[in-house]
Design a protein around this motif. Structure first.
Motif, PDB file in Angstrom:
ATOM      1  N   LEU A   1    -125.360 -10.049 -48.841  1.00 58.40           N
ATOM      2  CA  LEU A   1    -125.214 -10.960 -49.981  1.00 58.40           C
ATOM      3  C   LEU A   1    -124.083 -10.509 -50.908  1.00 58.40           C
ATOM      4  O   LEU A   1    -123.269 -11.319 -51.348  1.00 58.40           O
ATOM      5  CB  LEU A   1    -126.532 -11.037 -50.760  1.00 58.40           C
TER       6      LEU A   1
ATOM      7  N   LEU B   1    -130.934 -16.434 -56.588  1.00 65.32           N
ATOM      8  CA  LEU B   1    -132.010 -17.085 -55.840  1.00 65.32           C
ATOM      9  C   LEU B   1    -132.219 -16.394 -54.481  1.00 65.32           C
ATOM     10  O   LEU B   1    -133.354 -16.207 -54.025  1.00 65.32           O
ATOM     11  CB  LEU B   1    -131.641 -18.566 -55.630  1.00 65.32           C
ATOM     12  N   CYS B   2    -131.112 -16.002 -53.865  1.00 65.21           N
ATOM     13  CA  CYS B   2    -131.202 -15.284 -52.582  1.00 65.21           C
ATOM     14  C   CYS B   2    -131.937 -13.947 -52.752  1.00 65.21           C
ATOM     15  O   CYS B   2    -132.739 -13.560 -51.897  1.00 65.21           O
ATOM     16  CB  CYS B   2    -129.807 -15.030 -52.009  1.00 65.21           C
TER      17      CYS B   2
ATOM     18  N   ILE C   1    -131.671 -14.178 -44.358  1.00 65.26           N
ATOM     19  CA  ILE C   1    -132.680 -13.342 -45.031  1.00 65.26           C
ATOM     20  C   ILE C   1    -133.980 -13.239 -44.212  1.00 65.26           C
ATOM     21  O   ILE C   1    -134.444 -12.121 -43.950  1.00 65.26           O
ATOM     22  CB  ILE C   1    -132.925 -13.842 -46.472  1.00 65.26           C
TER      23      ILE C   1
ATOM     24  N   LEU D   1    -122.571 -20.863 -61.096  1.00 64.16           N
ATOM     25  CA  LEU D   1    -123.311 -21.502 -59.993  1.00 64.16           C
ATOM     26  C   LEU D   1    -123.438 -20.540 -58.810  1.00 64.16           C
ATOM     27  O   LEU D   1    -124.518 -20.392 -58.216  1.00 64.16           O
ATOM     28  CB  LEU D   1    -122.586 -22.778 -59.563  1.00 64.16           C
ATOM     29  N   ILE D   2    -122.345 -19.863 -58.502  1.00 61.11           N
ATOM     30  CA  ILE D   2    -122.365 -18.911 -57.379  1.00 61.11           C
ATOM     31  C   ILE D   2    -123.359 -17.786 -57.678  1.00 61.11           C
ATOM     32  O   ILE D   2    -124.196 -17.430 -56.831  1.00 61.11           O
ATOM     33  CB  ILE D   2    -120.957 -18.309 -57.141  1.00 61.11           C
ATOM     34  N   LEU D   3    -123.266 -17.243 -58.888  1.00 57.96           N
ATOM     35  CA  LEU D   3    -124.170 -16.142 -59.246  1.00 57.96           C
ATOM     36  C   LEU D   3    -125.623 -16.599 -59.248  1.00 57.96           C
ATOM     37  O   LEU D   3    -126.517 -15.862 -58.813  1.00 57.96           O
ATOM     38  CB  LEU D   3    -123.778 -15.568 -60.611  1.00 57.96           C
TER      39      LEU D   3
ATOM     40  N   PHE E   1    -130.192 -18.590 -46.287  1.00 56.62           N
ATOM     41  CA  PHE E   1    -131.640 -18.747 -46.196  1.00 56.62           C
ATOM     42  C   PHE E   1    -132.134 -18.616 -44.750  1.00 56.62           C
ATOM     43  O   PHE E   1    -133.328 -18.666 -44.492  1.00 56.62           O
ATOM     44  CB  PHE E   1    -132.070 -20.091 -46.806  1.00 56.62           C
TER      45      PHE E   1
ATOM     46  N   PHE F   1    -126.946 -18.941 -57.385  1.00 54.47           N
ATOM     47  CA  PHE F   1    -127.422 -19.073 -56.005  1.00 54.47           C
ATOM     48  C   PHE F   1    -127.754 -17.701 -55.420  1.00 54.47           C
ATOM     49  O   PHE F   1    -128.788 -17.531 -54.753  1.00 54.47           O
ATOM     50  CB  PHE F   1    -126.383 -19.770 -55.125  1.00 54.47           C
ATOM     51  N   PHE F   2    -126.911 -16.736 -55.686  1.00 59.38           N
ATOM     52  CA  PHE F   2    -127.184 -15.421 -55.103  1.00 59.38           C
ATOM     53  C   PHE F   2    -128.366 -14.726 -55.783  1.00 59.38           C
ATOM     54  O   PHE F   2    -129.060 -13.933 -55.146  1.00 59.38           O
ATOM     55  CB  PHE F   2    -125.916 -14.561 -55.084  1.00 59.38           C
TER      56      PHE F   2
END
Lengths: 572, 53
Positions: free
Chosen positions: A71, B16-17, A512, B9-11, A509, B13-14
């Motif tokens: 990531l 969320l990952c 992971i 937005l990128i941060l 997704f 999403f990550f």
């Protein structure tokens, strides 16, 4: 199908069959860290990178640290590629004076190349500078492919190790994949492709006077180096808008064959890598068989549906010949070059959608409805035949685990795969993996049908064909394929944003839960094989996995297909 | 301003990952001591990725 079409298909199978096991063995040695005569060449380069990046190659990572490394690497890649596009007008190597790219398109392109999708909402030759194409896109074509292969090798280690906690080191796997596999192969392919006529220069546009008396601007650029890794890394993003239908990207029939081979060789070879790493080559043969049977079936279906042409044209007698003549390869000729023909085009379409490549040598939007449905379905199978570099094998191994689970349910026995018991945690992670892609595809298709800009601006065709264009776009993005149905205008605020989210979810997704699955499998001790163990190297298992792949896709996507290509074919 | 929104937005999403990673950790659960092999067996089974010499 013409004799030339059969010759191309058979030659491709023979060459892949002869070279994939050799490459598979080499890659297994790379990932196992075994001694190699090439250490003298690659070793110093790797040590330099480790020292510069402060990587301890001996330090292994648990699955969650491995995932966070993937990531972190990806987020840095997206930000860098985004910034390069946003300031490209002020950077060197911009002989065509390209302006800075708009924010939404920059983000879409950055995400597209970091996720190995290579969806292109822009035309490369009229949007991006040479520097952006070289240091932005081409670099990501190497490292995004390497990241996918690193995740794959982590899953294989999860299956091959027992009673441990760690899966290797992501940074080491990334560096070794790039330095020892992708760069050398891509370099050789680039030289050969340039020899066949693929351009490699730093020119801008050259204005020429045509024989028709007009002037034309001929684009230049460092295309050969990009074309090579575009295929080897199953990326698919081309320097030019029409991809491998452009004569500067795919100038001859020989380059066409080479590029087709380059798409398929690493994904097929990884099946043999898997067999060697789990110390049971028969498992590799079984995986290879599943990949090969689905790929060959999809190829033959696409070829024969395109060679068969459009029955409506024959029935109406409108003076269009679809039979083979001295000057025509016959079949459905729309959107295809004479030199490629329907068989060469069908074979490419099946290969590019069975992998996560996404390059095209003809326009899929011009296929017959049934012919166009095959590449679409091929992506919906999860791109496991043979799949993108790394991620394809991951998908197939997860479907194999699902298959042993189903087989276990049938006989009331705890399923095992390669001696590892498949229990609740593993099945939950497999279910997560399998549900993510259809969920994101179907939700965005449903939402998009209500968005006015999609129907008014994006879709070129009304009715079922337009709906198929939409289905194809989101399926391609979610599977990180990148090919388009060509009849869709994707450079709008909505489509750029929706496809960006789809590509991100479709990549990370899935990665992971894959790594989590590897993390739980690596802890398990191996169960001794007994009389009740279901063998996973037999033809029966191959048939079972193929059946599971087809049934999962059919149950998920038949309704949406019936609204698109199926109803269009029936209306002919 | 658009660039700032894009980066956020990128941060997001990550982030969320990362939450998804935590969710998968809860599915797997903690290490089971009985599952993990004793050190000697684990070492024998391990095939570490070595740096090139």
């Amino acid at each position: 199908m013409t004799a030339a079409g059969w010759a191309q298909l058979i030659a491709l199978i023979v060459v892949i069959g002869a070279t994939a096991p050799l490459l598979g063995r080499y890659m297994a040695n790379v990932y196992e860290g075994g001694p190699s005569r090439l250490d003298r060449v690659f070793g110093p380069v790797e040590r330099l990178i480790y020292r510069a990046c402060r990587i301890d190659p001996e330090r292994e990572q648990r699955w969650n640290v491995y995932a966070l490394s993937v990531l972190a690497f990806s987020v840095v890649g997206i930000v860098l590629l985004y910034l390069i596009q946003r300031i490209q007008s002020g950077l060197p190597f911009n002989p065509t004076d390209m302006a800075n790219v708009a924010p939404a398109l920059s983000l879409n392109t950055a995400v597209s190349f970091v996720t190995n999708t290579n969806w292109q909402s822009y035309a490369g030759e009229s949007t991006l500078s040479h520097l952006t194409q070289m240091t932005g896109l081409t670099v990501q074509q190497f490292v995004s492919a390497a990241a996918g292969m690193a995740v794959m090798v982590a899953l294989i280690r999860g299956l091959s190790r027992a009673g441990q906690r760690t899966l290797g080191n992501f940074w080491v796997d990334l560096v070794r994949t790039t330095i020892r596999i992708l760069v050398p192969i891509a370099f050789v392919f680039a030289v050969v492709l340039i020899a066949t006529g693929v351009i490699q220069n730093t020119h801008g546009f050259t204005t020429v006077h045509t024989v028709a008396g007009t002037t034309q601007k001929i684009p230049g650029g460092p295309n050969g180096s990009m074309e090579s890794i575009k295929m080897i890394g199953t990326n698919g993003g081309d320097f030019f808008n029409v991809n491998s239908a452009h004569p500067f990207s795919n100038p001859t029939k020989f380059s066409d064959f080479l590029e087709l081979y380059a798409i398929l060789i690493i994904p097929f070879a990884l099946a043999f890598t898997f067999g060697r790493m789990v110390k049971d080559k028969r498992q590799g043969y079984a995986v290879f068989s599943v990949m090969f049977v689905i790929w060959l079936t999809a190829s033959l279906f696409t070829i024969f549906l395109e060679v068969g042409g459009n029955p409506k044209l024959d029935a109406r007698g409108v003076g269009v010949t679809q039979t083979v003549t001295a000057s025509s390869p016959g079949g459905n000729a729309e959107g295809k070059e004479v030199r490629t023909g329907p068989s060469g085009c069908g074979l490419w379409a099946a290969s590019t959608t069975g992998t996560s490549n996404g390059s095209v040598n003809c326009m899929h939007d011009s296929f017959t409805p049934a012919g166009g449905m095959v590449p679409l379905v091929h992506m919906k199978l999860g791109e496991v035949s043979p799949g993108g570099v790394g991620v394809g094998l991951n998908g197939l191994l997860i479907l194999a685990i699902l298959s042993v689970f189903i087989a276990g349910l049938m006989v009331g026995r705890t399923p095992e795969y390669l001696g590892k018991k498949i229990q609740a945690a593993e099945v939950k992670l497999v279910a997560l993996y399998i549900l993510v892609m259809p969920a994101i595809v179907l939700i965005f298709i449903a939402v998009s049908t209500f968005v006015r800009s999609v129907s008014d601006v994006s879709l070129l065709n009304p009715g079922s064909h337009g709906f198929t264009e939409l289905v194809y776009a989101f399926t391609s993005a979610a599977n990180n394929n990148g090919s388009a149905f060509a009849g869709i205008t994707a450079n709008t605020a909505y489509m750029n944003t929706a496809l960006t989210v789809t590509m991100l979810v479709g990549r990370f997704f899935l990665i992971i839960p894959t790594l989590a699955l590897a993390g739980t499998l690596v802890r398990k001790r191996r169960v001794p094989e007994s009389a009740g163990t279901f063998p996973t190297h037999t033809p029966l298992f191959v048939v079972l996995v193929i059946g599971v792949v087809l049934i999962v896709a059919a149950l998920t996507f038949l309704p949406v297909l019936s609204l698109g290509p199926l109803v269009e074919q029936l209306s002919l | 301003m658009a660039d700032v929104w894009v980066l956020l937005l990128i941060l997001a999403f990550f982030a969320l990952c990362v939450a998804f990673v935590r969710g998968c950790e809860s599915i797997i659960g903690p290490d089971d001591a009985e599952e993990l092999a004793p050190p000697a067996e684990a070492d024998a089974d391990r095939e570490p990725v070595r740096a090139a010499q």
